[in-house]
Design a protein around this motif. Structure first.
Motif, short mmCIF file in Angstrom:
data_model
loop_
_atom_site.label_atom_id
_atom_site.label_comp_id
_atom_site.label_asym_id
_atom_site.label_seq_id
_atom_site.Cartn_x
_atom_site.Cartn_y
_atom_site.Cartn_z
N ARG A 74 82.62 -27.94 -22.51
CA ARG A 74 83.06 -28.34 -21.24
C ARG A 74 82.65 -29.62 -21.10
O ARG A 74 83.52 -30.63 -20.60
CB ARG A 74 82.44 -27.33 -20.26
CG ARG A 74 83.19 -27.51 -18.65
CD ARG A 74 82.16 -26.63 -17.59
NE ARG A 74 81.72 -25.49 -18.11
CZ ARG A 74 82.30 -24.39 -18.19
NH1 ARG A 74 83.51 -24.32 -17.75
NH2 ARG A 74 81.50 -23.22 -18.52
N SER A 104 89.20 -24.35 -16.42
CA SER A 104 87.79 -23.90 -17.20
C SER A 104 86.89 -24.03 -15.65
O SER A 104 85.80 -23.36 -15.45
CB SER A 104 87.40 -24.55 -18.17
OG SER A 104 86.83 -25.83 -17.84
N SER A 149 86.12 -20.29 -18.92
CA SER A 149 85.55 -19.81 -17.58
C SER A 149 84.94 -18.61 -17.77
O SER A 149 84.07 -18.38 -17.02
CB SER A 149 86.89 -20.01 -16.67
OG SER A 149 86.66 -19.28 -15.58
#
Ligand code: ASP
Length: 415
Positions: free
Chosen positions: A178, A71, A168
């Motif tokens: 995240r 990510s 991402s």
């Protein structure tokens, strides 16, 4: 002033002392103290306790670090590029490894002159080997939670990468998740650091147990086979890895080697690529490899890159062919290169699986599976060495790719 030993030195000391202690213990007659107190008592608790502790970290660490790594790649194109390079490196070096082993096996002929009756053939317990189609289909999990629970590494990798790619692409919208993963990653790494403090004792116990039980007798019986496999591993490490590292990075290899000895002590004592993932990630971080690269290449390599195993399989196949007086032609050799390379993808990074996958290689060219019984006696010792080479390949690939992506901090690497 007393100088404090570094962790790496302590682990290596554990390895060395474990080897000596194991050999001494082997000479002691069986009895209460040796078997119950030492082998099945103290050494088992220390050794298996340590192995369980690192295994405990493998699934969470691979999952979390892979999600963070993918990510944080920024764009999916970059992930594709790094993924492509990694696959080429892993499969390419494995194919080279099999070729090296076939050249050695056909010129040095480990099986010629071996009197089969003098070798005690062990019980042959060969597991089911998978077909190539099954290996490919098995990568996609139908239930990711079950994959995590069962430690199905390829499935975990697939799921984690898809999750990372989605995060991402979503960019800012995925930020809350995240942050959670980034923090979980830090926590996992800290847990690994804590567990590694016990590595010297764990390694000592595992190695002394192996040498006290397996001993060296088995080695002598099949000395030629063992030496040729070790020679193959040595050639692969020095010429293939050493050469590629120099060619692609132009850096000195010494900083890597001195840190890698810490990982090698783990692979040597556990014979498991999976168990080495935490230690590999730790040294790659210390050597200045960016997280986005190492968190992808290391777990991937531990799961699919098995050059040492491939070398064993090539030489074992020729050894068995020679013992049974079966001539292999060039087509058979090509088949061995292909199946052993593909088998390495399906070989789980745990002890002994390379032997099971050997049955797939033998079957592909019609060699008798009974031959496996002959080399079983030296299996564990070869596993210790080949696993170390398997994992060294993952680390070398990581350094080369990080360098090519300008994600290797050279001042950290060289210090
Ligand atoms: N023990 C090896 C590894 O974990 C696999 C094998 O060759 O059995 O890499």
């Amino acid at each position: 002033m007393k100088k404090k030993l570094s962790l790496t030195t302590k682990i290596l000391l554990g390895l060395f002392l474990g080897f000596i202690f194991g050999l001494i213990l082997k000479q002691v007659p069986n009895g209460f103290i040796k078997n119950t107190i030492l082998l099945d008592g103290v050494l088992k608790v220390l050794g298996n306790g340590f192995t369980s502790a690192i295994k405990m970290m493998v699934v969470p660490l691979v999952f979390v670090s892979l999600v963070c790594g993918t990510s944080s790649m920024g764009d999916v194109k970059r992930l594709g590029r790094i993924g492509g390079k990694t696959m080429i490196f892993y499969l390419g070096t494995t194919a080279i490894a099999v070729i090296v082993s076939l050249v050695l096996g056909s010129t040095l002929k480990p099986g010629v002159g071996l009197d089969m009756s003098s070798v005690v053939s062990g019980e042959v317990a060969i597991g089911e080997s998978k077909s190539v189609v099954d290996i490919i289909l098995d990568i996609i999990p139908s239930n990711p939670i079950a994959s995590l629970a069962n430690g199905e590494m390829l499935q975990v990798i697939f799921f984690a990468m898809l999750l990372g790619v989605a995060m991402s692409i979503l960019g800012k919208k995925a930020d809350p998740v995240r942050v959670v993963f980034e923090s979980a990653n830090e926590i996992c790494m800290k847990m690994v650091n804590i567990i590694m403090l016990f590595a010297p004792y764990g390694v000592f116990a595992l190695v002394s147990n192996t040498f006290a039980t397996v001993g060296t007798d088995a080695i002598f019986a099949l000395l030629k086979y063992v030496s040729i496999v070790l020679l193959g591993l040595l050639i692969h490490v020095t010429i293939v890895y050493g050469g590629m590292f120099k060619l692609f990075t132009k850096q000195k290899i010494k900083p890597f080697i001195s840190k890698f000895s810490r990982v090698a002590a783990i692979t040597f004592s556990t014979a498991s690529s999976n168990a080495s993932v935490p230690a590999s990630l730790e040294i790659m971080e210390e050597l200045g490899v960016n997280k986005s690269v190492r968190s992808f290449t290391i777990p991937m390599g531990a799961t699919i890159n098995m050059d040492g195993t491939a070398i064993m399989q090539g030489i074992a196949a020729l050894f068995i062919a020679q013992i049974y007086n079966i001539d292999l032609g060039i087509n058979d050799m090509i088949t061995i290169v292909l199946t052993a390379t593909l088998a390495s993808i399906g070989t789980a990074g745990v002890p002994g699986v390379g032997m099971i996958m050997l049955s797939m290689v033998l079957q592909s060219v019609g060699l008798p599976l009974e031959g496996i019984g002959l080399i079983m006696g030296v299996e564990r010792i070869i596993d210790m060495f080949r696993t170390t080479v398997n994992v060294m390949g993952d680390n070398i690939c990581t350094l080369i790719i990080a360098n090519s992506e300008k994600e290797l901090e050279l001042n950290k690497y060289n210090c």
